[in-house]
Write a protein that holds these residues in place. Structure first.
Motif, PDB file in Angstrom:
ATOM      1  N   GLU A  90       0.840  -1.198   0.000  1.00  0.00           N
ATOM      2  CA  GLU A  90       0.000   0.000   0.000  1.00  0.00           C
ATOM      3  C   GLU A  90       0.877   1.250   0.000  1.00  0.00           C
ATOM      4  OE1 GLU A  90      -3.244   0.403  -0.350  1.00  0.00           O
ATOM      5  OE2 GLU A  90      -3.517  -1.750  -0.588  1.00  0.00           O
ATOM      6  N   GLY A  91       1.399   1.598  -1.167  1.00  0.00           N
ATOM      7  CA  GLY A  91       2.152   2.834  -1.287  1.00  0.00           C
ATOM      8  C   GLY A  91       3.652   2.638  -1.389  1.00  0.00           C
ATOM      9  N   ARG A  92       4.325   3.730  -1.768  1.00  0.00           N
ATOM     10  CA  ARG A  92       5.759   3.721  -2.007  1.00  0.00           C
ATOM     11  C   ARG A  92       6.556   3.332  -0.769  1.00  0.00           C
ATOM     12  NH1 ARG A  92       7.689   9.447  -2.805  1.00  0.00           N
ATOM     13  NH2 ARG A  92       6.178   9.361  -4.500  1.00  0.00           N
ATOM     14  N   GLU A  93       6.154   3.853   0.398  1.00  0.00           N
ATOM     15  CA  GLU A  93       6.901   3.538   1.620  1.00  0.00           C
ATOM     16  C   GLU A  93       6.861   2.041   1.921  1.00  0.00           C
ATOM     17  OE1 GLU A  93       4.557   6.421   3.767  1.00  0.00           O
ATOM     18  OE2 GLU A  93       6.386   7.456   4.379  1.00  0.00           O
ATOM     19  N   ALA A  94       5.725   1.399   1.635  1.00  0.00           N
ATOM     20  CA  ALA A  94       5.608  -0.040   1.871  1.00  0.00           C
ATOM     21  C   ALA A  94       6.488  -0.821   0.904  1.00  0.00           C
ATOM     22  CB  ALA A  94       4.143  -0.478   1.734  1.00  0.00           C
ATOM     23  N   VAL A  95       6.617  -0.342  -0.340  1.00  0.00           N
ATOM     24  CA  VAL A  95       7.513  -0.989  -1.305  1.00  0.00           C
ATOM     25  C   VAL A  95       8.954  -0.906  -0.799  1.00  0.00           C
ATOM     26  CG1 VAL A  95       8.473  -0.866  -3.639  1.00  0.00           C
ATOM     27  CG2 VAL A  95       6.014  -0.613  -3.297  1.00  0.00           C
ATOM     28  N   VAL A  96       9.344   0.277  -0.319  1.00  0.00           N
ATOM     29  CA  VAL A  96      10.701   0.459   0.204  1.00  0.00           C
ATOM     30  C   VAL A  96      10.947  -0.480   1.378  1.00  0.00           C
ATOM     31  CG1 VAL A  96      12.240   2.085   1.368  1.00  0.00           C
ATOM     32  CG2 VAL A  96      10.918   2.833  -0.624  1.00  0.00           C
ATOM     33  N   SER A  97       9.971  -0.600   2.268  1.00  0.00           N
ATOM     34  CA  SER A  97      10.124  -1.490   3.419  1.00  0.00           C
ATOM     35  C   SER A  97      10.275  -2.941   2.984  1.00  0.00           C
ATOM     36  CB  SER A  97       8.912  -1.354   4.356  1.00  0.00           C
ATOM     37  OG  SER A  97       8.872  -0.071   4.939  1.00  0.00           O
ATOM     38  N   ALA A  98       9.480  -3.356   1.998  1.00  0.00           N
ATOM     39  CA  ALA A  98       9.557  -4.742   1.513  1.00  0.00           C
ATOM     40  C   ALA A  98      10.937  -5.040   0.936  1.00  0.00           C
ATOM     41  CB  ALA A  98       8.477  -4.988   0.465  1.00  0.00           C
TER      42      ALA A  98
END
Length: 289
Positions: free
Chosen positions: A127-135
């Motif tokens: 859900e969103g760019r920050e979540a992609v970075v975290s993954a």
């Protein structure tokens, strides 16, 4: 305990609902729920707690999920060695947001699969760019597909510039493209205040000296589209959502001047698995074709 149960635990933690996790695993939702309950009984701990329509990972569950990911990563490394020797199936994990996933599934994945039929691609929905970075940072995904900018510790491979459009309920008397000045006083559904996406949109409003009327503030994409479907508000989002919006009977218009964001494949500063390198090569060829 077995590897299948570990995969079930990780998928449930990633998707936050049993239904979505079961769909990603290609199993029935009751079978997944039963497997999770069996594992919890075996371990003598609760891994997931109900929360509305979904689940949340408990404090004990977070430790189990972390160790399960590490175990599955080790298994993938071993499988990768075997697959490059001519046996087994390798898995590539790609994190993507819901608005960019259709382009990934519809264009990049078929091209990659035709060249690498022995690789299974798993999309980690974020859900969103920050979540992609975290993954990416947590090694839950090998690659990420997101818009820029991202933190400087990640490597980026720009693929395209995607247009931001206005998605509105039918019946609004608006030109196409819509001048930025017309956003002043317009009823809009926006991301939650304080989020990266919201700050970027607020900066755009400030640049063009417009102040929309905020009807809804949420990071839940279904909430945005529901607000537009019911005629409460319009929505600013990527043209990649245009097909979904059109199927719902909504109207998609460009902005004047046009606003675009760079879409890129991102990853950490480490040597990528060969299957991830191959995906990057396929994606970059597609942008120059």
């Amino acid at each position: 305990m077995n590897l299948q149960q570990l995969r079930y635990v990780v998928a449930t933690a990633e998707h936050r609902t049993m239904t979505d996790a079961a769909r990603s695993l290609y199993i029935a939702q009751p079978a997944l729920s039963r497997a999770i309950r069996d594992l919890e009984r075996e371990l003598g701990m609760t891994l997931f707690a109900r929360s509305g329509r979904g689940v949340v990972v408990t404090s004990q569950g977070r430790r189990v999920v972390k160790l399960a990911r590490e175990a599955l990563d080790a298994v993938r490394e071993i499988e990768g060695l075997a697959s490059h020797g001519g046996a087994g199936e390798a898995e590539l994990r790609i994190a993507a947001t819901p608005s960019l996933e259709p382009g990934l599934a519809g264009r990049l994945l078929p091209a990659y699969a035709s060249e690498h039929p022995g690789v299974r691609v798993h999309i980690v929905r974020c859900e969103g760019r920050e979540a992609v970075v975290s993954a990416i940072r947590d090694q839950r995904a090998d690659l990420g597909l997101t818009d820029l900018p991202v933190p400087g510790d990640l490597i980026t491979h720009p693929l395209e510039r995607q247009e931001i459009v206005l998605i509105s309920p039918p019946g609004l008397e608006l030109p196409n493209p819509v001048p930025m000045a017309r956003l002043h006083g317009m009823r809009l559904a926006l991301p939650a205040r304080g989020s990266v996406r919201r700050r970027e949109l607020d900066a755009m409003f400030g640049k063009f000296a417009v102040s929309p009327v905020v009807v809804l503030e949420t990071d839940e994409r279904n909430g945005w589209l529901n607000a537009v479907r019911t005629g409460q508000a319009s929505l600013l989002w990527y043209r990649g959502m245009a097909e979904q919006a059109a199927r719902a009977g909504l109207v998609v218009r460009s902005l004047d001047p046009a606003v675009r964001r760079v879409i890129a494949v991102v990853h950490t500063r480490r040597r990528l698995p060969l299957i991830a390198q191959d995906f990057l090569a396929t994606a970059e060829r597609g942008t120059t074709a």
